[in-house]
Write a protein that holds these residues in place. Structure first.
Motif, PDB file in Angstrom:
ATOM      1  N   ILE A   1      88.904 -31.207  94.711  1.00 12.03           N
ATOM      2  CA  ILE A   1      89.865 -30.557  95.602  1.00 12.03           C
ATOM      3  C   ILE A   1      89.752 -29.034  95.577  1.00 12.03           C
ATOM      4  N   SER A   2      88.978 -28.499  94.670  1.00 15.59           N
ATOM      5  CA  SER A   2      88.850 -27.048  94.506  1.00 15.59           C
ATOM      6  C   SER A   2      88.512 -26.294  95.794  1.00 15.59           C
ATOM      7  N   PRO A   3      87.566 -26.773  96.613  1.00 14.60           N
ATOM      8  CA  PRO A   3      87.269 -26.043  97.856  1.00 14.60           C
ATOM      9  C   PRO A   3      88.481 -25.923  98.788  1.00 14.60           C
ATOM     10  N   ILE A   4      89.323 -26.924  98.797  1.00 13.97           N
ATOM     11  CA  ILE A   4      90.521 -26.911  99.640  1.00 13.97           C
ATOM     12  C   ILE A   4      91.497 -25.846  99.142  1.00 13.97           C
ATOM     13  N   LEU A   5      91.617 -25.728  97.827  1.00 14.92           N
ATOM     14  CA  LEU A   5      92.587 -24.820  97.234  1.00 14.92           C
ATOM     15  C   LEU A   5      92.275 -23.358  97.517  1.00 14.92           C
ATOM     16  N   SER A   6      91.021 -23.065  97.791  1.00 17.54           N
ATOM     17  CA  SER A   6      90.639 -21.679  98.049  1.00 17.54           C
ATOM     18  C   SER A   6      90.728 -21.306  99.532  1.00 17.54           C
ATOM     19  N   GLU A   7      91.049 -22.266 100.392  1.00 18.72           N
ATOM     20  CA  GLU A   7      91.173 -22.001 101.821  1.00 18.72           C
ATOM     21  C   GLU A   7      92.493 -21.298 102.128  1.00 18.72           C
TER      22      GLU A   7
ATOM     23  N   GLY B   1      96.911 -34.574  84.756  1.00 19.98           N
ATOM     24  CA  GLY B   1      97.082 -34.729  86.199  1.00 19.98           C
ATOM     25  C   GLY B   1      98.180 -33.826  86.728  1.00 19.98           C
ATOM     26  N   LEU B   2      99.261 -33.719  85.972  1.00 24.65           N
ATOM     27  CA  LEU B   2     100.353 -32.823  86.373  1.00 24.65           C
ATOM     28  C   LEU B   2      99.871 -31.376  86.429  1.00 24.65           C
ATOM     29  N   ARG B   3      99.020 -30.992  85.490  1.00 24.46           N
ATOM     30  CA  ARG B   3      98.473 -29.635  85.471  1.00 24.46           C
ATOM     31  C   ARG B   3      97.687 -29.365  86.746  1.00 24.46           C
ATOM     32  N   VAL B   4      96.882 -30.345  87.194  1.00 28.57           N
ATOM     33  CA  VAL B   4      96.088 -30.182  88.413  1.00 28.57           C
ATOM     34  C   VAL B   4      97.004 -30.042  89.623  1.00 28.57           C
ATOM     35  N   ILE B   5      98.052 -30.846  89.692  1.00 29.35           N
ATOM     36  CA  ILE B   5      99.003 -30.770  90.812  1.00 29.35           C
ATOM     37  C   ILE B   5      99.716 -29.414  90.810  1.00 29.35           C
ATOM     38  N   LEU B   6     100.121 -28.953  89.630  1.00 28.48           N
ATOM     39  CA  LEU B   6     100.785 -27.652  89.516  1.00 28.48           C
ATOM     40  C   LEU B   6      99.855 -26.530  89.969  1.00 28.48           C
ATOM     41  N   LYS B   7      98.614 -26.562  89.505  1.00 30.58           N
ATOM     42  CA  LYS B   7      97.641 -25.547  89.894  1.00 30.58           C
ATOM     43  C   LYS B   7      97.407 -25.570  91.408  1.00 30.58           C
TER      44      LYS B   7
ATOM     45  N   ILE C   1      97.713 -23.060  96.626  1.00 26.83           N
ATOM     46  CA  ILE C   1      97.980 -23.258  98.052  1.00 26.83           C
ATOM     47  C   ILE C   1      99.089 -22.321  98.519  1.00 26.83           C
ATOM     48  N   SER C   2     100.138 -22.191  97.721  1.00 25.73           N
ATOM     49  CA  SER C   2     101.236 -21.282  98.078  1.00 25.73           C
ATOM     50  C   SER C   2     100.766 -19.840  98.112  1.00 25.73           C
ATOM     51  N   ALA C   3      99.926 -19.450  97.161  1.00 21.45           N
ATOM     52  CA  ALA C   3      99.415 -18.076  97.113  1.00 21.45           C
ATOM     53  C   ALA C   3      98.577 -17.742  98.338  1.00 21.45           C
ATOM     54  N   LYS C   4      97.931 -18.758  98.913  1.00 23.59           N
ATOM     55  CA  LYS C   4      97.095 -18.558 100.096  1.00 23.59           C
ATOM     56  C   LYS C   4      97.864 -18.829 101.387  1.00 23.59           C
ATOM     57  N   LYS C   5      99.201 -18.892 101.280  1.00 25.35           N
ATOM     58  CA  LYS C   5     100.096 -19.096 102.430  1.00 25.35           C
ATOM     59  C   LYS C   5      99.903 -20.445 103.121  1.00 25.35           C
TER      60      LYS C   5
ATOM     61  N   PHE D   1     109.048 -31.102  88.074  1.00 21.86           N
ATOM     62  CA  PHE D   1     108.150 -30.823  89.200  1.00 21.86           C
ATOM     63  C   PHE D   1     108.824 -31.096  90.542  1.00 21.86           C
ATOM     64  N   SER D   2     109.770 -31.997  90.561  1.00 23.10           N
ATOM     65  CA  SER D   2     110.462 -32.355  91.814  1.00 23.10           C
ATOM     66  C   SER D   2     111.224 -31.168  92.391  1.00 23.10           C
ATOM     67  N   ARG D   3     111.534 -30.187  91.560  1.00 24.37           N
ATOM     68  CA  ARG D   3     112.273 -29.015  92.044  1.00 24.37           C
ATOM     69  C   ARG D   3     111.429 -28.115  92.927  1.00 24.37           C
ATOM     70  N   PHE D   4     110.111 -28.130  92.735  1.00 17.94           N
ATOM     71  CA  PHE D   4     109.270 -27.218  93.529  1.00 17.94           C
ATOM     72  C   PHE D   4     108.206 -27.916  94.355  1.00 17.94           C
ATOM     73  N   LEU D   5     108.020 -29.205  94.173  1.00 18.65           N
ATOM     74  CA  LEU D   5     107.084 -29.951  95.007  1.00 18.65           C
ATOM     75  C   LEU D   5     107.814 -30.538  96.211  1.00 18.65           C
ATOM     76  N   THR D   6     107.113 -30.623  97.328  1.00 22.57           N
ATOM     77  CA  THR D   6     107.665 -31.313  98.496  1.00 22.57           C
ATOM     78  C   THR D   6     107.179 -32.756  98.414  1.00 22.57           C
ATOM     79  N   ILE D   7     108.119 -33.659  98.184  1.00 20.93           N
ATOM     80  CA  ILE D   7     107.801 -35.082  98.030  1.00 20.93           C
ATOM     81  C   ILE D   7     108.513 -35.851  99.129  1.00 20.93           C
ATOM     82  N   GLU D   8     107.713 -36.567  99.924  1.00 18.14           N
ATOM     83  CA  GLU D   8     108.286 -37.349 101.034  1.00 18.14           C
ATOM     84  C   GLU D   8     108.030 -38.822 100.813  1.00 18.14           C
TER      85      GLU D   8
END
Length: 99
Positions: free
Chosen positions: A31-37, A56-62, A67-71, A92-99
């Motif tokens: 997923i790294s290439p996506i994160l830098s877009e 896994g939680l660390r990867v989701i947090l990162k 993604i937020s830093a890149k708007k 994590f539920s406080r800052f992740l958008t979970i639908e």
């Protein structure tokens, strides 16, 4: 491990069954290439996710931070109750958008 599907302005990442110590590094590399877009709109499809470890939680947090830093935007869909419980217990539920 991850299946990445691009449609218009949305990138969907199908997580697979597990994100754990064994495969978290591989998942992050995929997923790294996506994160830098800039301005990426990322949807993590968790319909098949049965287990997530602290790695896994660390990867989701990162991913969320990058993604937020890149708007961009990030949301998780199809989150099963046992995975939602992990997100709730870790805060994590406080800052992740979970639908």
């Amino acid at each position: 491990m991850a299946e990445i599907i691009r449609t218009d302005s949305i990138v969907t990442v199908k997580t697979g069954e597990r994100i754990d110590t064994i495969n978290a590094g591989e998942f992050e590399r995929e997923i790294s290439p996506i994160l830098s877009e800039s301005g990426a709109n990322v949807v993590f499809d968790c319909n098949t996710l049965e287990y997530i470890s602290s790695s896994g939680l660390r990867v989701i947090l990162k991913a969320q931070k990058m993604i937020s830093a890149k708007k961009g935007t990030m949301k998780l869909i199809g989150v099963k109750p046992q995975i939602k419980k992990v997100f709730d217990m870790t805060g994590f539920s406080r800052f992740l958008t979970i639908e």
